[in-house]
Scaffold this active site. Structure first.
Site, short mmCIF file in Angstrom:
data_model
loop_
_atom_site.label_atom_id
_atom_site.label_comp_id
_atom_site.label_asym_id
_atom_site.label_seq_id
_atom_site.Cartn_x
_atom_site.Cartn_y
_atom_site.Cartn_z
NE ARG A 61 -2.38 -1.48 3.39
CZ ARG A 61 -2.16 -2.70 3.89
NH1 ARG A 61 -2.56 -3.77 3.23
NH2 ARG A 61 -1.57 -2.85 5.06
CD GLU A 98 2.21 -8.89 15.07
OE1 GLU A 98 1.30 -8.72 14.26
OE2 GLU A 98 3.23 -8.18 15.12
#
Length: 175
Positions: A61, A98
């Site tokens: 993006r 994560e």
């Protein structure tokens, strides 16, 4: 900045990609001509006098506004991509997420020491990807490096900005 039109057109999707995440979907901004103009105008005003020679867009993006702003500023665009997407020799940087490890790559001839570089992506959350791209850009030893994001997420206890202390960093919206 926090332009009301941008905020009103930003789609938020709860529990995506997993429970507890409030995903900010910039595609609703990209599909709206008025929002694109507002974002481009705001970014242009921020950077028109900074001497930028290259804008590094972060996959995927980040490519949208990096390309639009580069066209307006008359500078080049460099792609920071996921592994295996660039055809020539690359430099790479891995970083922890994560849920594992990821890597970003750039062509070895993307930037030189005479460049003034703006790194751009759609959003700043934890900052892991942006930090890896920043490390890659610094390998080229450019004159100056700045960073810009459309959205900075702070409302979920995220402090990505903390990774970039002392770096010229701007955002169009803080949520």
């Amino acid at each position: 900045m926090n332009n009301k039109v941008l905020l009103d057109n930003l789609r938020c999707i709860p529990d995506f990609p997993r429970k507890g995440i409030n995903f900010r979907d910039v595609t609703t901004l990209f599909k709206n001509g008025e929002c694109m103009k507002i974002m481009l105008d705001e970014m242009y005003e921020l950077y028109k006098d900074k001497g930028i020679t290259k804008i590094v867009g972060i996959e995927s993006r980040g490519f949208v506004m990096a390309s639009a702003l580069a066209g307006r500023l008359g500078c080049g665009v460099v792609l920071a991509r996921k592994p295996g997407k660039l055809p020539a020799t690359v430099v790479k940087e891995s970083f922890s997420k994560e849920y594992g490890v990821d890597t970003v790559e750039m062509h070895v001839d993307s930037i030189d020491e005479n460049d003034v570089v703006l790194i751009h992506d759609d959003l700043l959350a934890t900052g892991g990807t942006a930090k890896a791209v920043y490390k890659l850009v610094k390998l080229f030893n450019p004159k100056k490096v700045m960073m810009n994001f459309i959205i900075e997420i702070t409302d979920e206890g995220l402090h990505g900005r903390d990774l970039f202390e002392g770096i010229d960093l701007t955002t169009l919206m803080i949520v």
